[in-house]
Design an enzyme around this catalytic site. Sequence first.
Site, PDB file in Angstrom:
ATOM      1  N   GLY A  87       0.826  -1.205   0.000  1.00 60.26           N
ATOM      2  CA  GLY A  87       0.000   0.000   0.000  1.00 60.26           C
ATOM      3  C   GLY A  87       0.858   1.253   0.000  1.00 60.26           C
ATOM      4  N   GLY A 126      -3.519  -2.264  -2.740  1.00 60.85           N
ATOM      5  CA  GLY A 126      -2.072  -2.105  -2.934  1.00 60.85           C
ATOM      6  C   GLY A 126      -1.646  -2.610  -4.299  1.00 60.85           C
ATOM      7  CG  LEU A 143       1.029   0.276   8.120  1.00 58.71           C
ATOM      8  CD1 LEU A 143       1.975  -0.333   9.139  1.00 58.71           C
ATOM      9  CD2 LEU A 143       1.833   1.009   7.055  1.00 58.71           C
ATOM     10  CB  ALA A 163      -1.120   1.833  11.008  1.00 52.44           C
ATOM     11  CE1 TYR A 184      -9.755   3.476   8.756  1.00 56.54           C
ATOM     12  CE2 TYR A 184      -9.855   5.846   9.127  1.00 56.54           C
ATOM     13  CZ  TYR A 184      -9.122   4.713   8.859  1.00 56.54           C
ATOM     14  OH  TYR A 184      -7.746   4.798   8.702  1.00 56.54           O
ATOM     15  CE  LYS A 209      -7.243   1.865  10.901  1.00 53.99           C
ATOM     16  NZ  LYS A 209      -5.987   1.114  10.702  1.00 53.99           N
TER      17      LYS A 209
HETATM   18  N1  LIG Z   1      -2.948   7.535   4.601  1.00 52.95           N
HETATM   19  C1  LIG Z   1      -3.302   8.193   5.693  1.00 52.95           C
HETATM   20  O1  LIG Z   1      -3.367   9.424   5.708  1.00 52.95           O
HETATM   21  C2  LIG Z   1      -3.640   7.456   6.951  1.00 52.95           C
HETATM   22  C3  LIG Z   1      -4.123   8.202   8.023  1.00 52.95           C
HETATM   23  C4  LIG Z   1      -4.430   7.554   9.194  1.00 52.95           C
HETATM   24  C5  LIG Z   1      -4.232   6.175   9.307  1.00 52.95           C
HETATM   25  N2  LIG Z   1      -3.778   5.464   8.243  1.00 52.95           N
HETATM   26  C6  LIG Z   1      -3.593   4.019   8.417  1.00 52.95           C
HETATM   27  O2  LIG Z   1      -2.343   3.639   7.885  1.00 52.95           O
HETATM   28  C7  LIG Z   1      -2.426   2.338   7.300  1.00 52.95           C
HETATM   29  C8  LIG Z   1      -1.928   2.364   5.868  1.00 52.95           C
HETATM   30  O3  LIG Z   1      -2.764   3.238   5.113  1.00 52.95           O
HETATM   31  P1  LIG Z   1      -2.459   3.624   3.601  1.00 52.95           P
HETATM   32  O4  LIG Z   1      -2.843   5.038   3.433  1.00 52.95           O
HETATM   33  O5  LIG Z   1      -1.090   3.182   3.231  1.00 52.95           O
HETATM   34  O6  LIG Z   1      -3.570   2.761   2.851  1.00 52.95           O
HETATM   35  P2  LIG Z   1      -3.452   1.703   1.655  1.00 52.95           P
HETATM   36  O7  LIG Z   1      -4.816   1.303   1.279  1.00 52.95           O
HETATM   37  O8  LIG Z   1      -2.580   2.235   0.581  1.00 52.95           O
HETATM   38  O9  LIG Z   1      -2.742   0.489   2.362  1.00 52.95           O
HETATM   39  C9  LIG Z   1      -3.434  -0.562   2.959  1.00 52.95           C
HETATM   40  C10 LIG Z   1      -2.912  -1.836   2.349  1.00 52.95           C
HETATM   41  O10 LIG Z   1      -3.517  -2.933   3.028  1.00 52.95           O
HETATM   42  C11 LIG Z   1      -3.836  -3.926   2.069  1.00 52.95           C
HETATM   43  N3  LIG Z   1      -4.899  -4.725   2.668  1.00 52.95           N
HETATM   44  C12 LIG Z   1      -6.186  -4.368   2.932  1.00 52.95           C
HETATM   45  N4  LIG Z   1      -6.831  -5.380   3.521  1.00 52.95           N
HETATM   46  C13 LIG Z   1      -5.938  -6.404   3.639  1.00 52.95           C
HETATM   47  C14 LIG Z   1      -6.001  -7.710   4.171  1.00 52.95           C
HETATM   48  N5  LIG Z   1      -7.132  -8.198   4.701  1.00 52.95           N
HETATM   49  N6  LIG Z   1      -4.890  -8.474   4.131  1.00 52.95           N
HETATM   50  C15 LIG Z   1      -3.737  -8.005   3.600  1.00 52.95           C
HETATM   51  N7  LIG Z   1      -3.617  -6.777   3.080  1.00 52.95           N
HETATM   52  C16 LIG Z   1      -4.710  -5.986   3.102  1.00 52.95           C
HETATM   53  C17 LIG Z   1      -4.257  -3.163   0.816  1.00 52.95           C
HETATM   54  O11 LIG Z   1      -4.130  -3.916  -0.363  1.00 52.95           O
HETATM   55  C18 LIG Z   1      -3.260  -1.998   0.865  1.00 52.95           C
HETATM   56  O12 LIG Z   1      -2.081  -2.320   0.158  1.00 52.95           O
HETATM   57  C19 LIG Z   1      -3.878   1.905   7.462  1.00 52.95           C
HETATM   58  O13 LIG Z   1      -3.993   1.092   8.600  1.00 52.95           O
HETATM   59  C20 LIG Z   1      -4.620   3.207   7.667  1.00 52.95           C
HETATM   60  O14 LIG Z   1      -5.806   3.019   8.404  1.00 52.95           O
HETATM   61  C21 LIG Z   1      -3.484   6.076   7.069  1.00 52.95           C
END
Ligand SMILES: NC(=O)c1ccc[n+]([C@@H]2O[C@H](COP(=O)([O-])OP(=O)(O)OC[C@H]3O[C@@H](n4cnc5c(N)ncnc54)[C@H](O)[C@@H]3O)[C@@H](O)[C@H]2O)c1
Length: 328
Positions: free
Chosen positions: A10, A36, A76, A117, A150, A154
């Site tokens: 991701g 991802g 994550l 995360a 969400y 979390k």
């Molecule tokens: N991007 C932000 O601003 C932000 C803010 C707060 C929290 N977060 C947290 O950070 C983490 C990463 O977020 P991101 O922005 O990189 O999102 P993203 O969607 O790019 O990454 C999440 C990844 O998890 C994979 N995934 C989803 N369900 C899955 C499963 N059951 N098994 C295996 N893989 C799985 C997806 O394919 C993806 O690659 C998340 O937990 C998100 O809640 C992100």
Amino acid sequence: MKILVTGAAGFIGSHLTERLLNQGHQVIALDDLSTGRVNYLKDVAAHPHLTFVKGSVLDQALLGKVLDGCEAVFHLAAVLGVKNTVDNPLKVIEGNIDSTRNVLELAYQKKIKVIFASTSEVYGKNTELPFQEHESNRVLGSTKTHRWCYATAKALDEHLCFAYEKMGLPITVIRYFNAYGPRQNGTQYGQVVPKFIEAALKGEPIPVYGTGDQARCFTHVNDIVDGTISCLDSKANGEIINLGKDEVTTINELATMIKRISNSTSLITHISYEEAYGKGFEDMEKRIPDITRAKELLNYSPSLNLETGLKQTIDWYRNNISEKNERP
Ligand SMILES: NC(=O)c1ccc[n+]([C@@H]2O[C@H](COP(=O)([O-])OP(=O)(O)OC[C@H]3O[C@@H](n4cnc5c(N)ncnc54)[C@H](O)[C@@H]3O)[C@@H](O)[C@H]2O)c1
């Protein structure tokens, strides 16, 4: 260390994986590729210390196998995004709660530290700023409003973390504040930075929701990764830590900056929340982290300013948006 990263293909996970490998760690990268892309790991694909596994954290047998021999797991993998939360609440609830429960239970059995995360969304619509990890209340609206599922999922994950911590598992909860940078998914999730950049580069209207006076603290993924990796230190055990930059930008300012930096001819348009997300949508006016704890415990010092970070991010999108204008 041998480390498992879930959600490694991701946005944040791929940057984290690259950095861990560069620091000499061995990384097992698990991702179900629901959002991802393997392509995001292409720069390290041939790295001798990387093992990529396509699979889900919901698959307990697989998760048990990939955790074997690990000393830490960065969890994550998640189903996220405001748009997703409104459109697919069940997917969001299952994708966050069931997966985290699996990770914590297996990590507990195998005595592996978990870095989880979480998100600034857990503070909800609290208006007392800045948000402090232990002191600030969570203020959420009705359970009839899907937008809050969400944040609720979390928050329950965080409770699960602390329930396992009580039984002796080392854990750290990190709350990210509006991460942005290359490889972020704008189309499926409606994340504002990639959405605006994609519109600006295509010459399409840049859609600001609501008045655009809502303010956020945009934090470059490199700074997010710095803080995340520092949590391997045992000083972070048992802590909740905000990771973000405490510099505030309104959505109107963000749209104007992206239009200017990308030399775009796009118009900036305003769309009501109702039009964007349907009836009853709620948003928070402002989100600002108190990062005192991150500074003290992790020596965290987010350094990349928004102008520089956006230039770098826009360049990446310019080079990676396909001819068909599809998300890279
Ligand atoms: N991007 C932000 O601003 C932000 C803010 C707060 C929290 N977060 C947290 O950070 C983490 C990463 O977020 P991101 O922005 O990189 O999102 P993203 O969607 O790019 O990454 C999440 C990844 O998890 C994979 N995934 C989803 N369900 C899955 C499963 N059951 N098994 C295996 N893989 C799985 C997806 O394919 C993806 O690659 C998340 O937990 C998100 O809640 C992100």
